[in-house]
Enzyme design. Structure first.
Site, PDB file in Angstrom:
ATOM      1  CB  CYS A  25      -6.239   9.210  42.288  1.00  0.00           C
ATOM      2  SG  CYS A  25      -4.361   9.626  41.846  1.00  0.00           S
ATOM      3  CG  ASN A  47      -0.229  11.651  44.830  1.00  0.00           C
ATOM      4  OD1 ASN A  47       0.593  11.925  45.718  1.00  0.00           O
ATOM      5  ND2 ASN A  47      -1.120  12.653  44.454  1.00  0.00           N
ATOM      6  CB  CYS A  52      -2.986  10.108  36.545  1.00  0.00           C
ATOM      7  SG  CYS A  52      -1.456   9.120  35.935  1.00  0.00           S
ATOM      8  NE  ARG A  53      -7.383   8.467  38.671  1.00  0.00           N
ATOM      9  CZ  ARG A  53      -7.852   7.135  39.175  1.00  0.00           C
ATOM     10  NH1 ARG A  53      -8.971   6.970  39.102  1.00  0.00           N
ATOM     11  NH2 ARG A  53      -7.199   6.394  39.764  1.00  0.00           N
ATOM     12  CB  SER A  54      -5.077  13.027  43.329  1.00  0.00           C
ATOM     13  OG  SER A  54      -3.840  12.368  43.555  1.00  0.00           O
ATOM     14  CG  ASP A 100      -5.998   5.237  36.327  1.00  0.00           C
ATOM     15  OD1 ASP A 100      -5.461   5.840  35.984  1.00  0.00           O
ATOM     16  OD2 ASP A 100      -5.799   4.052  37.111  1.00  0.00           O
TER      17      ASP A 100
HETATM   18  P1  4NP Z   1      -3.865   7.683  39.392  1.00  0.00           P
HETATM   19  O1  4NP Z   1      -3.422   6.698  38.061  1.00  0.00           O
HETATM   20  O2  4NP Z   1      -4.264   6.890  40.523  1.00  0.00           O
HETATM   21  O3  4NP Z   1      -4.690   8.781  38.865  1.00  0.00           O
HETATM   22  O4  4NP Z   1      -2.348   8.422  39.842  1.00  0.00           O
HETATM   23  C1  4NP Z   1      -2.461   5.697  38.292  1.00  0.00           C
HETATM   24  C2  4NP Z   1      -1.166   6.030  38.296  1.00  0.00           C
HETATM   25  C3  4NP Z   1      -0.250   4.477  38.434  1.00  0.00           C
HETATM   26  C4  4NP Z   1      -0.969   3.305  38.362  1.00  0.00           C
HETATM   27  C5  4NP Z   1      -2.391   3.166  38.481  1.00  0.00           C
HETATM   28  C6  4NP Z   1      -3.120   4.384  38.236  1.00  0.00           C
HETATM   29  N1  4NP Z   1       0.068   2.200  38.389  1.00  0.00           N
HETATM   30  O5  4NP Z   1      -0.642   1.113  38.465  1.00  0.00           O
HETATM   31  O6  4NP Z   1       1.247   2.362  38.709  1.00  0.00           O
END
Ligand code: 4NP
Length: 153
Positions: free
Chosen positions: A10, A13, A15-17, A125
């Site tokens: 994602c 790294n 939240c989703r992955s 997200d």
């Molecule tokens: P992820 O979510 O891609 O599912 O881990 C996010 C985590 C952090 C950010 C964006 C999406 N950020 O902008 O810091």
């Protein structure tokens, strides 16, 4: 034959992955399937950090402790290490396609392309939303884990 090795990717790294990795590990273990799994982000903002507390909580609700996971950034060498790389959304898929070395043999795909009826869809997200977003993320990555295990079995 070597075990399939799956990398979920994602943006951050955190939240989703990590949830996709956890769901796949749990499903594969339940089925007795030998697989390797890892996760990474295309971005580097959270490298070395544990998953978002809301993701840790969501995994814990399903009996999985992901508090020891640490975020890392995807790298070109991952295309030599993993048999499958699964992008959580289309932006990340495009970035992975740009990063991929020419002639790599990895199967690179959008995660929900493996779920009948959800082809082409992103795992949204949940980072900037409320806790309910993580419930939906878990539901989607669990469906994907189920479908992937069916394909790999
Ligand atoms: P992820 O979510 O891609 O599912 O881990 C996010 C985590 C952090 C950010 C964006 C999406 N950020 O902008 O810091």
């Amino acid at each position: 034959m070597t075990s399939p090795s799956l990398l979920f990717v994602c943006l951050g790294n955190i939240c989703r992955s990590p949830l996709a990795e956890a769901a796949l590990r749990q499903r594969a273990a339940a089925l007795g399937l030998a697989i390797e799994a890892d996760s990474a982000g295309t971005g580097d903002w959270h490298v070395g950090e544990p998953p978002d507390p809301r993701a840790i909580e969501q995994a814990a609700r399903h009996g999985i402790d992901i508090s020891g996971y640490r975020a890392r950034q995807v790298k070109r060498g991952d295309f030599a290490r993993f048999s499958h790389i699964l992008a959580l959304d289309l932006d990340n898929l495009r970035n992975l396609q740009r990063l991929a070395p020419a002639g790599h043999g990895t199967r690179l795909s959008l995660l929900l392309d493996h779920v009948p009826g959800r082809e082409g869809q992103p795992v949204a997200d949940p980072y900037f939303g409320g806790p309910e977003g993580f419930v939906e993320t878990w539901r989607q990555v669990s469906e994907a884990a189920e479908a992937l295990c069916r394909q790999l079995a």
